[in-house]
Design an enzyme around this catalytic site. Structure first.
Site, PDB file in Angstrom:
ATOM      1  N   HIS A   1      86.395  57.091  17.639  1.00 27.60           N
ATOM      2  CA  HIS A   1      85.665  55.916  17.605  1.00 27.60           C
ATOM      3  C   HIS A   1      84.273  55.624  18.851  1.00 27.60           C
ATOM      4  CE1 HIS A   1      89.089  54.759  14.902  1.00 27.60           C
ATOM      5  NE2 HIS A   1      89.992  55.605  15.752  1.00 27.60           N
ATOM      6  N   ASP A   2      84.946  55.542  20.395  1.00 27.78           N
ATOM      7  CA  ASP A   2      84.451  54.848  21.663  1.00 27.78           C
ATOM      8  C   ASP A   2      83.517  56.062  21.443  1.00 27.78           C
ATOM      9  OD1 ASP A   2      87.890  53.856  22.687  1.00 27.78           O
ATOM     10  OD2 ASP A   2      86.314  53.527  21.081  1.00 27.78           O
TER      11      ASP A   2
ATOM     12  N   ASP B   1      88.479  57.089  24.762  1.00 30.87           N
ATOM     13  CA  ASP B   1      87.370  56.819  25.124  1.00 30.87           C
ATOM     14  C   ASP B   1      87.185  57.928  26.048  1.00 30.87           C
ATOM     15  OD1 ASP B   1      90.080  54.673  24.314  1.00 30.87           O
ATOM     16  OD2 ASP B   1      88.384  53.550  25.448  1.00 30.87           O
TER      17      ASP B   1
ATOM     18  N   ASP C   1      89.785  51.947  27.935  1.00 32.28           N
ATOM     19  CA  ASP C   1      91.073  51.649  27.847  1.00 32.28           C
ATOM     20  C   ASP C   1      91.814  53.709  27.550  1.00 32.28           C
ATOM     21  OD1 ASP C   1      92.583  50.639  24.314  1.00 32.28           O
ATOM     22  OD2 ASP C   1      90.805  51.824  24.772  1.00 32.28           O
TER      23      ASP C   1
ATOM     24  N   PHE D   1      91.968  47.920  16.279  1.00 30.62           N
ATOM     25  CA  PHE D   1      93.049  47.702  17.466  1.00 30.62           C
ATOM     26  C   PHE D   1      92.671  47.013  18.531  1.00 30.62           C
ATOM     27  CE2 PHE D   1      95.748  48.668  19.863  1.00 30.62           C
ATOM     28  CZ  PHE D   1      95.959  48.932  21.952  1.00 30.62           C
ATOM     29  N   ASN D   2      91.725  46.814  19.307  1.00 30.00           N
ATOM     30  CA  ASN D   2      91.180  46.440  20.427  1.00 30.00           C
ATOM     31  C   ASN D   2      90.286  45.225  20.106  1.00 30.00           C
ATOM     32  OD1 ASN D   2      90.438  48.927  21.179  1.00 30.00           O
ATOM     33  ND2 ASN D   2      88.581  49.163  20.618  1.00 30.00           N
TER      34      ASN D   2
ATOM     35  N   THR E   1      84.959  49.625  25.609  1.00 29.62           N
ATOM     36  CA  THR E   1      85.252  50.501  24.446  1.00 29.62           C
ATOM     37  C   THR E   1      87.602  50.115  23.969  1.00 29.62           C
ATOM     38  OG1 THR E   1      85.902  51.908  25.946  1.00 29.62           O
ATOM     39  CG2 THR E   1      83.595  52.708  24.697  1.00 29.62           C
TER      40      THR E   1
ATOM     41  N   ASN F   1      95.544  50.823  25.064  1.00 28.61           N
ATOM     42  CA  ASN F   1      95.918  51.912  24.726  1.00 28.61           C
ATOM     43  C   ASN F   1      97.619  52.257  25.056  1.00 28.61           C
ATOM     44  OD1 ASN F   1      94.704  52.612  22.438  1.00 28.61           O
ATOM     45  ND2 ASN F   1      92.902  53.851  23.751  1.00 28.61           N
TER      46      ASN F   1
HETATM   47  O1  RIB Z   1      90.712  51.480  16.758  1.00 31.62           O
HETATM   48  C1  RIB Z   1      90.302  52.024  18.095  1.00 31.62           C
HETATM   49  C2  RIB Z   1      89.999  51.365  18.853  1.00 31.62           C
HETATM   50  O2  RIB Z   1      91.213  51.770  19.560  1.00 31.62           O
HETATM   51  C3  RIB Z   1      90.115  52.907  20.035  1.00 31.62           C
HETATM   52  O3  RIB Z   1      88.783  51.974  21.289  1.00 31.62           O
HETATM   53  C4  RIB Z   1      91.610  53.170  20.115  1.00 31.62           C
HETATM   54  O4  RIB Z   1      91.064  53.600  21.887  1.00 31.62           O
HETATM   55  C5  RIB Z   1      91.556  52.499  20.632  1.00 31.62           C
HETATM   56  O5  RIB Z   1      91.454  51.967  22.327  1.00 31.62           O
HETATM   57 CA    CA Z   2      89.698  52.457  23.213  1.00 37.42          CA
END
Ligand code: RIB
Ligand code: CA
Length: 314
Positions: free
Chosen positions: A242-243, A15, A10, A168-169, A126, A40
């Site tokens: 993160h990703d 990403d 996303d 978040f994801n 991701t 996102n």
């Molecule tokens: O919490 C971080 C995640 O949420 C990452 O994948 C970032 O791109 C968002 O999608």
């Molecule tokens: Ca992401």
């Protein structure tokens, strides 16, 4: 042995860096397709952003698919406050020539996994897990083709980043996360506990700005924007990448430390919706369903990322 991958993302700046890292090593990672999911930012933007980054990587041949524009049961929550209204703020945007495939991402996942040799394809989600879960629910037999799922999501010791208790994801689509966590295929989970160990080093970011190649310039522009929110929120040097932890694990798993744990997700409580309960100390009798990554050699991670990006400058 080459990993055969389907990425589901996303974009989102992190990403985008993950995609560039993955596409830098064609001799190690064979990308069968890239799927975009709402997360996102809305799907119309994540699919365009995915096509832009694949084009930037010189991979106009890659099939890019648009998937689900909303979570399985909830309304969509997005993160423009982190990534900007485009999802890739900081980057000078363009309309990519790389086409969007007609086929829905979920049907691509089903068709590809049903045709695949047993346990031959790695899924790398991701973003919210909506596309993956929808494919598993529509056609459970796809599990036969899945070697493993290497995903970014969840949190254990780290507090949530979208609510006090959720990452978040997972928060965006907890019902999809539950489907993936119970699918029975090997899972590698990179949650906030490990991704918060790789904030973008300021000095490294400055080296990117002076390299002069298009990819380094784009990454520097994206990360400069992406840094602003998290440095203020966490008081850290830079924003956590993160990703890219998913691809880094596939390329150099020895950089990471993990433990097999049972992971469950909260799908009911308004207070803790999306919380990942990671049984790190095996205090329940539940069998581990995931390899939970909890430590990373940050220097090694950024050395790998740097080498990955330098491959575009040759
Ligand atoms: O919490 C971080 C995640 O949420 C990452 O994948 C970032 O791109 C968002 O999608
Ligand atoms: Ca992401």
């Amino acid at each position: 042995m080459k990993h055969r991958l389907i990425i589901d993302c996303d974009p989102g700046q992190d990403d985008a860096i993950m995609l560039l890292m993955a596409l830098a090593w064609p001799e190690k990672l064979e990308l069968l397709g890239v799927c975009a999911v709402a997360g996102n930012v809305p799907l119309a933007l994540t699919q365009r952003n995915t096509r832009m980054i694949c084009e930037l990587a010189g991979r106009a041949d890659l099939p890019v698919f648009a998937g689900c524009e909303a979570p399985l049961q909830r309304e969509l929550h997005t993160a423009e406050h982190v990534h900007g209204s485009s999802g890739l703020d900081g980057l000078a945007l363009w309309e990519p020539a790389l086409p969007l495939q007609e086929q829905h991402a979920v049907n691509f996942l089903i068709e590809t996994l049903l045709d695949a040799e047993p346990e031959s394809i790695t899924l790398v989600p991701t973003g919210p897990l909506t596309n993956i879960a929808m494919a598993l629910q529509k056609e459970p037999a796809i599990t036969r083709g899945i070697r493993n799922i290497v995903l970014m999501g969840g949190a254990m010791r780290e507090a949530g980043n979208i609510t006090p208790s959720a990452e978040f994801n997972i928060y965006v689509d907890p019902h999809a996360a539950q489907t993936v966590l119970t699918c029975g295929r090997p899972l590698v989970v990179a949650g906030l506990d490990v991704t918060h160990q790789v904030p973008v080093p300021r000095a490294w970011l400055q080296t990117l700005q002076n390299r002069g190649d298009a990819v380094a310039e784009a990454v520097a522009a994206m990360l400069t924007y992406y840094n602003r929110f998290d440095t203020e929120k966490y008081g850290s040097e830079g924003a956590p990448l993160h990703d890219p932890c998913t691809i880094a694990w596939l390329l150099e798993p020895q950089l990471f430390t993990g433990r097999d744990c049972h992971i469950a997700v909260e799908t009911e409580s308004a207070l803790t919706l999306g919380h990942t309960a990671v049984d790190f100390w095996q205090v329940t009798s539940q069998t581990a369903n995931a390899h939970w990554l909890h430590a990373v050699d940050a220097g090694g991670f950024f050395h790998l990322l740097d080498r990955s990006l330098k491959r575009y400058a040759i």
